[in-house]
Design a protein around this motif. Structure first.
Motif, mmCIF file in Angstrom:
data_model
loop_
_atom_site.group_PDB
_atom_site.id
_atom_site.type_symbol
_atom_site.label_atom_id
_atom_site.label_comp_id
_atom_site.label_asym_id
_atom_site.label_seq_id
_atom_site.Cartn_x
_atom_site.Cartn_y
_atom_site.Cartn_z
ATOM 1 N N LYS A 83 0.824 -1.194 0.000
ATOM 2 C CA LYS A 83 0.000 0.000 0.000
ATOM 3 C C LYS A 83 0.864 1.252 0.000
ATOM 4 O O LYS A 83 1.995 1.249 0.486
ATOM 5 N N THR A 87 -3.312 4.645 -1.995
ATOM 6 C CA THR A 87 -4.229 3.519 -1.857
ATOM 7 C C THR A 87 -5.600 3.961 -1.375
ATOM 8 O O THR A 87 -6.631 3.513 -1.881
ATOM 9 N N GLY A 90 -7.628 5.379 -4.113
ATOM 10 C CA GLY A 90 -8.082 4.330 -5.016
ATOM 11 C C GLY A 90 -9.277 3.580 -4.463
ATOM 12 O O GLY A 90 -10.226 3.273 -5.202
ATOM 13 N N LYS A 91 -9.275 3.309 -3.161
ATOM 14 C CA LYS A 91 -10.395 2.592 -2.550
ATOM 15 C C LYS A 91 -11.651 3.447 -2.558
ATOM 16 O O LYS A 91 -12.766 2.943 -2.734
ATOM 17 N N MET A 95 -11.639 0.889 -5.984
ATOM 18 C CA MET A 95 -10.585 -0.090 -6.241
ATOM 19 C C MET A 95 -10.780 -1.334 -5.377
ATOM 20 O O MET A 95 -11.073 -1.246 -4.187
ATOM 21 N N GLN A 96 -10.593 -2.493 -5.971
ATOM 22 C CA GLN A 96 -10.722 -3.735 -5.231
ATOM 23 C C GLN A 96 -9.567 -3.902 -4.243
ATOM 24 O O GLN A 96 -8.412 -3.629 -4.562
ATOM 25 N N ASP A 97 -9.863 -4.335 -3.038
ATOM 26 C CA ASP A 97 -8.844 -4.687 -2.045
ATOM 27 C C ASP A 97 -9.421 -5.795 -1.178
ATOM 28 O O ASP A 97 -10.229 -5.553 -0.283
ATOM 29 N N GLN A 112 -5.738 -8.040 -4.927
ATOM 30 C CA GLN A 112 -6.771 -7.996 -5.952
ATOM 31 C C GLN A 112 -6.771 -9.316 -6.716
ATOM 32 O O GLN A 112 -5.744 -10.004 -6.771
#
Length: 205
Positions: A83, A87, A90-91, A95-97, A112
């Protein structure tokens, strides 16, 4: 030569050649046009360590790269990286996490991929998580399952993907290199248990 080694440490050929002997692997020395390479064959699979260089105009960046080809029968795609300050943004943008259930690992790495249950199951292995976490905090690290980039396709049948690791810089530290090989052997075992096949034998050229 002695002073140079004292300042910069052993060269790649010396460091990687010595490591190859320790772990029972083959070392191909570098030449004018390419860097050296380690190939570790074990239980029907192969792990290759080499150097990947990206040129951008007047400059270039070298990466230490590790790969292992396998038949991806589960159709897994995975992308793990450390990260950064970006990050959170992005979330917020969706964004996938994936959360794997280890607070320390979840705090430090973005995970991901798909299918998500298979990725979570893969990362339930504490040894794998620990070896990913053992990479220096300053290091730009990428660990993934990806479609073959064409290198393995020249030597293996269709449907072969790659277990793939990339870190900026030329790594010559023995302990760090051993940890990379441990990460791959543990990952190969874990994926084999999940039904993915590492039954490819030919050494890439």
């Amino acid at each position: 030569m002695g002073l140079w080694r004292d300042i910069f440490g052993p060269g790649q050929d010396e460091a990687w050649g010595a490591l190859a002997k320790q772990i029972g692997a083959d070392y191909t020395p570098g030449g004018w046009a390419k860097a050296g390479r380690i190939d570790l064959r074990k239980d029907g699979y192969i792990i290759t360590l080499d150097v990947y260089t990206v040129s951008t105009g007047k400059s270039s960046t070298s990466y230490t790269r590790m790969r292992s080809p396998f038949r991806n029968t589960r159709g897994m795609a995975m992308n793990i990286y450390r990260k950064s300050i970006l990050t959170g943004l992005g979330k917020l943008m969706g964004m996938q996490d994936i959360t794997v259930g280890d607070a320390l690992f979840d705090d430090h790495f973005v995970v991901q991929g798909s299918p998500e249950p298979a990725i979570v199951a893969f990362l339930q292995d504490a040894k794998i998580r620990g070896l990913i976490e053992s990479q220096p905090a300053y290091a730009s690290v990428l660990f993934k399952i990806k479609k073959d980039d064409g290198w393995f396709a020249r030597h293996y049948p269709d449907g072969i993907d790659e277990l793939y690791f990339l870190r900026a810089g030329l790594i010559k530290d023995e302990q760090q290199l051993k940890q990379m090989f441990e990460l791959f052997t543990a990952s190969v075992d874990r994926l084999s248990q999940a039904g993915c096949a590492f039954d490819v034998h030919q050494t890439p050229k």
